[in-house]
Write a protein that holds these residues in place. Sequence first.
Motif, PDB file in Angstrom:
ATOM      1  N   ASN A 317      -0.122  78.805  43.387  1.00 18.82           N
ATOM      2  CA  ASN A 317      -0.650  79.258  42.427  1.00 18.82           C
ATOM      3  C   ASN A 317      -0.174  78.578  41.382  1.00 18.82           C
ATOM      4  N   LYS A 318       0.889  78.723  40.686  1.00 21.06           N
ATOM      5  CA  LYS A 318       1.319  78.431  39.336  1.00 21.06           C
ATOM      6  C   LYS A 318       2.860  77.706  39.112  1.00 21.06           C
ATOM      7  N   THR A 357       2.869  73.054  32.247  1.00 21.61           N
ATOM      8  CA  THR A 357       2.182  74.485  33.231  1.00 21.61           C
ATOM      9  C   THR A 357       1.071  73.644  33.635  1.00 21.61           C
ATOM     10  N   LEU A 359      -1.406  75.132  36.815  1.00 21.41           N
ATOM     11  CA  LEU A 359      -2.567  75.856  37.957  1.00 21.41           C
ATOM     12  C   LEU A 359      -3.110  75.277  38.959  1.00 21.41           C
ATOM     13  N   THR A 364      -3.471  73.715  32.676  1.00 16.50           N
ATOM     14  CA  THR A 364      -3.604  74.783  32.043  1.00 16.50           C
ATOM     15  C   THR A 364      -4.735  74.212  30.923  1.00 16.50           C
ATOM     16  N   ASN A 370      -4.727  82.008  29.893  1.00 20.04           N
ATOM     17  CA  ASN A 370      -3.862  81.202  29.904  1.00 20.04           C
ATOM     18  C   ASN A 370      -2.956  80.581  28.899  1.00 20.04           C
TER      19      ASN A 370
END
Length: 679
Positions: A317-318, A357, A359, A364, A370
Amino acid sequence: MLFRRPTPVLPVCLLLLHLSSAQAESAVIRDTETTVVTATKETDLNALNTPNYQILHREDFIDSSQTLGDLLQKINGIQIRQISGLGNPASVSIRGSSSKQVQLYIDGQLINDSQFGGFDVNQLPTEQIDSIEISKSQALGTGSTPIGGVIRINTYNPQIDSARISLASGSFGYREVNLMANKLFTNYSLAAGFSHVQSDNNYSYQVPQNFVVPSISTKEKLANNAYEKNALHLNSEIYLGQHLLRFNMQYTEQRKELANYQNNSPENTSEISSDSWRFGYLHNWQSSHVWLAQVELEAYTQFTDEIYLEQPTGVMNKRANYQSVKSFAGIKPTLNAGDLVITPFINFNHQIFESTTVLKGQATPCNGINSCDVTASQQQLNYGTRLEWPIVQLALTPYALISQSQEQNANSVLNKSGSKHIDEQDYTTQELGITYQPNKFNAVVDDRFDFSAFLTWSNGVRAPTLFEMFGDRGSFKGNPNLQPEEAKTLSLGSTVSYANLSFTGAFYQQQLVNSIVAIFNSSNVGSYSNVSQAELTGLELQANYKVSSDLSLMLQTNLIDSNTQSEYTAYHNKRLPGIYHQQYSAGIRYAITEHWQINLNSNIDNELYFNRANVFDSVGNSTENPANRLTTDLQLGWKKERFTAHLAINNLFDDEYQDLANRPAQGRNIQFKIAIKEI
């Protein structure tokens, strides 16, 4: 971008086997004409045997299977903060401080992270440690004065030929393997060590919402909470006349699964992993000049790559990647002017942090939901002088330390255009102290009696971290206008011993201003602010009595009274959070036979508050503090010639106390360790 590197297990094992085989060769004796020098530690100028300074030697802990946090929490005035078992970061509080207010050094390198300010005290295996120095509310030797104190770890680098292997096993799938080897040549020495630790961490836990039936609460083994760490260290020293060159390298690879405490989901595969490389260099020149005792040059660099995977349902997911680079260089001469010892110093520290990051495979956006990816940097110039003047006639040793720091901080948001912050800060720290030690100056005839006393005053500073100033985590914002936390601390105490009885006591009072706290507004948007000041008063008492050569007793008391003052009602007239305000300990050590020894320790910890508003969840509609605890640890040791065995039963009576997140911690656990030296 830093790449993850595989653990070099095979090269390490081959090196250890080579050094072990060299052990069998005849020992090489150094040329007696060669001048042998040894590195002078920071504390050589501050070797004050007082409650403000303590040291743990390798022989005190090497045979037990304990983490550094386990060792430190036995020191009066130190509390360890850890949540949910082995592998989660363990931070340190000294005399009521926050972990950010404590400085941690490994072989002279400041480990505190400039981005978030903290450190994991358990990152270094105890098998690779030679000694641990603790200074409360003071610097160690030179450098800036912290608010909480300093912990300095010196890695193992013996000047003898030796080799050692140890194995450990315990509850919840705990396993440990350590290999150590050292070789001494004529003007050169080499030490190498490898350590592997792993644990399933699957202790029983009261799950609030069962995964299958969310309406009920059940007790289950905690899932997806395993931990694994591999650590390698190399130390080498070269002796060239009056010069000592020391090189060290530390590599650590670790992986920690992240449990879902709400429903203990079997589909959860979230984890955090990291690789870290540290390289250090020390050059110590012992001068032959009368006025110049020595010159010490030190440098190090560290690379860390950390990956966080949030996969609560087994599907990525992340993914967040955090990378940091630390570099340091410093020089410190030691000058003599009669009995006056002058130690000027200048240090340069540079740190870089970057986050990335993703996502669901996409970068993101930086918005109110976020996190914002950033690149941040800090440059720090720290310089000052330490003065120490022994007065032999009065058996007194006064000292003074002043330090000036200049910082330049920068932060740029990567996934949002036009967002950059630059900040500059200057601050000064000071220390004054005096110690009375008649036995040190041979002023006492009766060698059975020893007495020392000290009085110190310090003005310590904790500068805001880069995240506190510039951080952006969706609805959480930084505050570039933060002022450094500052504390003035007065401490006094003494140590008295006569024959087999010794007593140590210390009293301290601290005034903290500009406390940095996270504040949320009515729209649930938060940021850090200087919101309060606090007054803290503490008392530490310890008594040791050696009943006979086989039996000794110990009693400890640590009492803290704290109060905050703030214009914010939630933080006004409250106790400091995250620390026990009352601690009592009792211990007994008994040598059963020549080879067998037993240790029993009981601890009572009361009055812990989980947050600054002093609010915590009750248990079973009770109004009592759920984190109050009574724990008892039993250790049984056996030692004969080259062999040792150690059995530890921690939390003997299965008291499942609350951890610092107000969750049930693991109960009774057992560990068994065997070791063979000079293999």
